[in-house]
Design an enzyme around this catalytic site. Structure first.
Site, PDB file in Angstrom:
ATOM      1  N   ARG A 122      -0.351  -5.770   0.670  1.00 46.53           N
ATOM      2  CA  ARG A 122       0.497  -6.968   0.715  1.00 46.53           C
ATOM      3  C   ARG A 122       0.870  -7.495  -0.669  1.00 46.53           C
ATOM      4  O   ARG A 122       1.581  -8.468  -0.786  1.00 46.53           O
ATOM      5  CB  ARG A 122      -0.239  -8.080   1.485  1.00 46.53           C
ATOM      6  N   HIS A 175      -5.281  -5.673  -1.045  1.00 49.03           N
ATOM      7  CA  HIS A 175      -4.865  -6.811  -0.207  1.00 49.03           C
ATOM      8  C   HIS A 175      -4.143  -6.308   1.053  1.00 49.03           C
ATOM      9  O   HIS A 175      -3.191  -6.928   1.538  1.00 49.03           O
ATOM     10  CB  HIS A 175      -3.948  -7.739  -1.028  1.00 49.03           C
ATOM     11  N   ASP A 226     -11.810  -2.188   1.323  1.00 48.86           N
ATOM     12  CA  ASP A 226     -11.079  -2.564   2.545  1.00 48.86           C
ATOM     13  C   ASP A 226      -9.681  -1.977   2.494  1.00 48.86           C
ATOM     14  O   ASP A 226      -9.232  -1.480   1.470  1.00 48.86           O
ATOM     15  CB  ASP A 226     -11.075  -4.087   2.765  1.00 48.86           C
ATOM     16  N   GLY A 231      -6.978  -0.462   5.829  1.00 50.59           N
ATOM     17  CA  GLY A 231      -6.708   0.670   6.704  1.00 50.59           C
ATOM     18  C   GLY A 231      -7.857   1.115   7.583  1.00 50.59           C
ATOM     19  O   GLY A 231      -7.768   2.153   8.236  1.00 50.59           O
ATOM     20  N   ILE A 232      -8.934   0.341   7.628  1.00 49.52           N
ATOM     21  CA  ILE A 232     -10.078   0.736   8.478  1.00 49.52           C
ATOM     22  C   ILE A 232      -9.684   0.532   9.946  1.00 49.52           C
ATOM     23  O   ILE A 232      -9.369  -0.584  10.368  1.00 49.52           O
ATOM     24  CB  ILE A 232     -11.327  -0.115   8.157  1.00 49.52           C
ATOM     25  N   ARG A 233      -9.683   1.600  10.688  1.00 53.07           N
ATOM     26  CA  ARG A 233      -9.353   1.520  12.116  1.00 53.07           C
ATOM     27  C   ARG A 233     -10.436   2.140  12.998  1.00 53.07           C
ATOM     28  O   ARG A 233     -10.399   1.990  14.210  1.00 53.07           O
ATOM     29  CB  ARG A 233      -8.031   2.250  12.399  1.00 53.07           C
ATOM     30  N   TYR A 260      -9.817 -18.588  -3.674  1.00 53.21           N
ATOM     31  CA  TYR A 260      -8.636 -18.635  -4.523  1.00 53.21           C
ATOM     32  C   TYR A 260      -8.846 -19.816  -5.443  1.00 53.21           C
ATOM     33  O   TYR A 260      -9.143 -20.924  -4.963  1.00 53.21           O
ATOM     34  CB  TYR A 260      -7.370 -18.872  -3.694  1.00 53.21           C
ATOM     35  N   GLN A 270     -14.344 -16.389   0.541  1.00 53.12           N
ATOM     36  CA  GLN A 270     -13.302 -15.835  -0.344  1.00 53.12           C
ATOM     37  C   GLN A 270     -12.674 -16.998  -1.092  1.00 53.12           C
ATOM     38  O   GLN A 270     -12.256 -17.979  -0.477  1.00 53.12           O
ATOM     39  CB  GLN A 270     -12.267 -15.077   0.492  1.00 53.12           C
ATOM     40  N   THR A 304     -10.792 -13.489  -5.189  1.00 59.82           N
ATOM     41  CA  THR A 304      -9.665 -12.552  -5.047  1.00 59.82           C
ATOM     42  C   THR A 304      -8.838 -12.568  -6.322  1.00 59.82           C
ATOM     43  O   THR A 304      -8.378 -13.617  -6.765  1.00 59.82           O
ATOM     44  CB  THR A 304      -8.823 -12.935  -3.820  1.00 59.82           C
ATOM     45  N   ARG A 337      -6.946  -6.492   9.621  1.00 59.88           N
ATOM     46  CA  ARG A 337      -5.975  -6.524  10.725  1.00 59.88           C
ATOM     47  C   ARG A 337      -6.572  -6.162  12.080  1.00 59.88           C
ATOM     48  O   ARG A 337      -6.118  -6.675  13.108  1.00 59.88           O
ATOM     49  CB  ARG A 337      -4.803  -5.596  10.420  1.00 59.88           C
ATOM     50  N   SER A 369     -11.737 -16.813   4.510  1.00 58.56           N
ATOM     51  CA  SER A 369     -10.643 -17.030   3.550  1.00 58.56           C
ATOM     52  C   SER A 369     -10.637 -18.452   3.005  1.00 58.56           C
ATOM     53  O   SER A 369     -11.171 -19.379   3.625  1.00 58.56           O
ATOM     54  CB  SER A 369      -9.321 -16.753   4.267  1.00 58.56           C
ATOM     55  N   ARG A 377       6.754 -10.096   0.964  1.00 58.23           N
ATOM     56  CA  ARG A 377       6.581  -9.456   2.282  1.00 58.23           C
ATOM     57  C   ARG A 377       7.876  -9.597   3.053  1.00 58.23           C
ATOM     58  O   ARG A 377       8.206 -10.667   3.569  1.00 58.23           O
ATOM     59  CB  ARG A 377       5.408 -10.073   3.018  1.00 58.23           C
ATOM     60  N   LYS A 396     -12.676  -9.308  -5.610  1.00 57.61           N
ATOM     61  CA  LYS A 396     -11.914  -8.631  -4.547  1.00 57.61           C
ATOM     62  C   LYS A 396     -10.517  -8.295  -5.059  1.00 57.61           C
ATOM     63  O   LYS A 396      -9.787  -9.190  -5.483  1.00 57.61           O
ATOM     64  CB  LYS A 396     -11.809  -9.556  -3.328  1.00 57.61           C
TER      65      LYS A 396
HETATM   66  C1  LIG Z   1      -2.626 -11.623   7.572  1.00 55.83           C
HETATM   67  C2  LIG Z   1      -3.489 -11.363   6.397  1.00 55.83           C
HETATM   68  C3  LIG Z   1      -3.921 -12.433   5.622  1.00 55.83           C
HETATM   69  C4  LIG Z   1      -4.748 -12.207   4.534  1.00 55.83           C
HETATM   70  N1  LIG Z   1      -5.241 -13.275   3.854  1.00 55.83           N
HETATM   71  C5  LIG Z   1      -6.101 -13.069   2.829  1.00 55.83           C
HETATM   72  C6  LIG Z   1      -6.698 -14.169   2.177  1.00 55.83           C
HETATM   73  O1  LIG Z   1      -6.479 -15.323   2.528  1.00 55.83           O
HETATM   74  N2  LIG Z   1      -7.529 -13.900   1.143  1.00 55.83           N
HETATM   75  C7  LIG Z   1      -7.807 -12.621   0.723  1.00 55.83           C
HETATM   76  O2  LIG Z   1      -8.549 -12.423  -0.221  1.00 55.83           O
HETATM   77  N3  LIG Z   1      -7.282 -11.564   1.373  1.00 55.83           N
HETATM   78  C8  LIG Z   1      -6.453 -11.763   2.407  1.00 55.83           C
HETATM   79  N4  LIG Z   1      -5.947 -10.681   3.082  1.00 55.83           N
HETATM   80  C9  LIG Z   1      -6.358  -9.316   2.694  1.00 55.83           C
HETATM   81  C10 LIG Z   1      -7.612  -8.876   3.476  1.00 55.83           C
HETATM   82  O3  LIG Z   1      -8.753  -9.537   3.008  1.00 55.83           O
HETATM   83  C11 LIG Z   1      -7.881  -7.374   3.346  1.00 55.83           C
HETATM   84  O4  LIG Z   1      -7.827  -7.026   1.976  1.00 55.83           O
HETATM   85  C12 LIG Z   1      -6.923  -6.495   4.136  1.00 55.83           C
HETATM   86  O5  LIG Z   1      -6.522  -7.132   5.320  1.00 55.83           O
HETATM   87  C13 LIG Z   1      -7.586  -5.176   4.474  1.00 55.83           C
HETATM   88  O6  LIG Z   1      -6.723  -4.315   5.120  1.00 55.83           O
HETATM   89  P1  LIG Z   1      -6.672  -4.117   6.725  1.00 55.83           P
HETATM   90  O7  LIG Z   1      -5.958  -5.324   7.236  1.00 55.83           O
HETATM   91  O8  LIG Z   1      -5.881  -2.877   6.880  1.00 55.83           O
HETATM   92  O9  LIG Z   1      -8.081  -4.032   7.242  1.00 55.83           O
HETATM   93  C14 LIG Z   1      -5.110 -10.885   4.181  1.00 55.83           C
HETATM   94  C15 LIG Z   1      -4.683  -9.820   4.964  1.00 55.83           C
HETATM   95  C16 LIG Z   1      -3.885 -10.041   6.067  1.00 55.83           C
HETATM   96  C17 LIG Z   1      -3.459  -8.864   6.895  1.00 55.83           C
END
Ligand SMILES: Cc1cc2nc3c(=O)[nH]c(=O)nc-3n(C[C@H](O)[C@H](O)[C@H](O)COP(=O)(O)O)c2cc1C
Length: 359
Positions: free
Chosen positions: A252, A249, A280, A282-284, A131, A129, A157, A304, A107, A166, A225
């Site tokens: 989120r 995301h 990406d 929801g991958i568990r 920003y 990644q 992103t 996550r 990140s 959130r 992304k």
């Molecule tokens: C706590 C948290 C922080 C995140 N921070 C970033 C980030 O800094 N940059 C970004 O592109 N995506 C960020 N994401 C999104 C993740 O890259 C990804 O899209 C997402 O977590 C995928 O879903 P999953 O958590 O169900 O695997 C974040 C996600 C979470 C849960």
């Protein structure tokens, strides 16, 4: 709880053991969390069509992303502030991903510098990644550091021109500790106990033209992304993207958008083989990764599940959860009658309910 044996076990352990005012940030989504739930739920709407009497005595999970070899089609998604979950933060994740031979997409919002993270990851594959922040020079410095640190591509992103709301964070009072180092994001006064929104110096004015600027300045392949529509996927290709990550995301940002697995076929069709497509959200399970491959993804990324394992057991936890997912992918391949990820195709899955593809 007994020892974790799958990614969901790590998520339960993290929810039970991490300070709720911290874990809410990692676990939560935007608004009513409809999209957050949809991401995981979408995988349940597809089932496998395995083929029998195929020689699967030799199976490889290895594949490539943008030509870079990886041990499996499951990469570590970029997520912010690993230092809130483990003392050595992103260094632990980098070591674990590297040990497993998979790619760590780091990140922008790290608690360690990208040079330190690159050193911890050693020969392991990594992307950065990005920003694009309001201060252009800061982004240029960041791009130079990425190149020098051996980051082989950028994941730009694009789904966060504004920060999603959130509500768990608001209810539980999530605050970024004022002393947490955030080398690429913090405003000029690091002593301020800012909210996430105040921290966020991201440039809300980003457009397609900036993609070309980032590609030219970085001299690295750029993956977009946060693409969710065929229209944007086509534009991504026209503007020279090397790949797109179908992502919301992790639920989120805009609540109420499609689950990423549901958006994937539309993006794959629009891209029509002109760049790689990843997904990406929801991958568990390893089986989720196989379903994503069957719908045309080159690889999937997990956020996550990795965050939870990092919180529960640091580097050891991340190694474990990645090895569990690796083993599930390998077993799933064999039981599907496939010996490598590229053998998984649309014929290996079917919808459990009549499926009306978007678009
Ligand atoms: C706590 C948290 C922080 C995140 N921070 C970033 C980030 O800094 N940059 C970004 O592109 N995506 C960020 N994401 C999104 C993740 O890259 C990804 O899209 C997402 O977590 C995928 O879903 P999953 O958590 O169900 O695997 C974040 C996600 C979470 C849960």
């Amino acid at each position: 709880m007994s020892e974790p044996v799958n990614a969901s076990d790590y998520l339960k352990l993290a929810a039970a053991n991490v300070d709720p005012a911290v874990w809410c940030y990692f676990e939560g989504g935007a608004g009513d969390e409809v999209t957050l739930r949809a991401n995981t739920g979408a995988y349940g709407r597809w089932r496998f069509r395995p083929r029998m009497l195929v020689d699967v005595s030799e199976i490889t999970t290895a594949t490539t992303v943008l030509g870079t070899p990886v041990s499996m089609p499951l990469l570590v998604a970029p997520f912010a502030m690993h230092g809130l979950l483990a003392a050595d933060g992103e260094l632990a994740t980098a070591r674990a991903a590297s040990a497993l031979g998979t790619l760590f997409c780091v990140s922008t919002i790290t608690t360690r510098t990208h040079t330190e993270i690159a050193a911890a990851g050693g020969a392991g594959p990594r992307w950065l990644q990005l920003y694009v922040v309001r201060d252009k020079q800061r982004t240029l410095d960041h791009l130079a550091e990425a190149r020098e640190g051996g980051y082989s591509a950028l994941a730009l992103t694009v789904d966060i021109p504004l920060l999603g709301r959130r509500e768990r964070d608001l209810k539980l009072g999530f605050q970024i500790p004022p002393d947490l180092p955030l080398p690429y994001i913090r405003g000029k006064d690091p002593a301020l106990a800012e909210t996430m929104a105040q921290h966020f110096q991201i440039n809300s004015a980003l457009t397609w033209r900036d993609l070309e600027w980032v590609a030219a300045e970085s001299r690295l392949p750029v993956v977009l992304k946060g693409i969710l529509t065929g229209e944007d996927a086509a534009l991504a290709v026209e503007h020279g993207a090397a790949g797109v990550i179908v992502s919301n995301h992790g639920g989120r940002q805009l609540d109420g958008v499609a689950a990423t697995l549901d958006a994937l076929p539309e993006v794959v069709a629009a891209v029509d083989g002109r760049c790689e497509v990843y997904v990406d959200g929801g991958i568990r399970r390893g089986g989720d990764v196989l379903k994503a491959l069957a719908l045309g993804a080159r690889a999937a990324l997990s956020g996550r599940a990795v965050a939870a394992a990092l919180a529960v057991d640091g580097e050891t936890g991340v190694r474990h959860v990645l090895s569990l997912l690796h083993d599930e992918i390998e077993l799933g391949l064999g039981l599907l009658g496939c010996t490598s990820p590229d053998q998984v195709t649309r014929v290996h899955i079917e919808p459990t309910v009549p499926y009306d593809p978007p678009g």
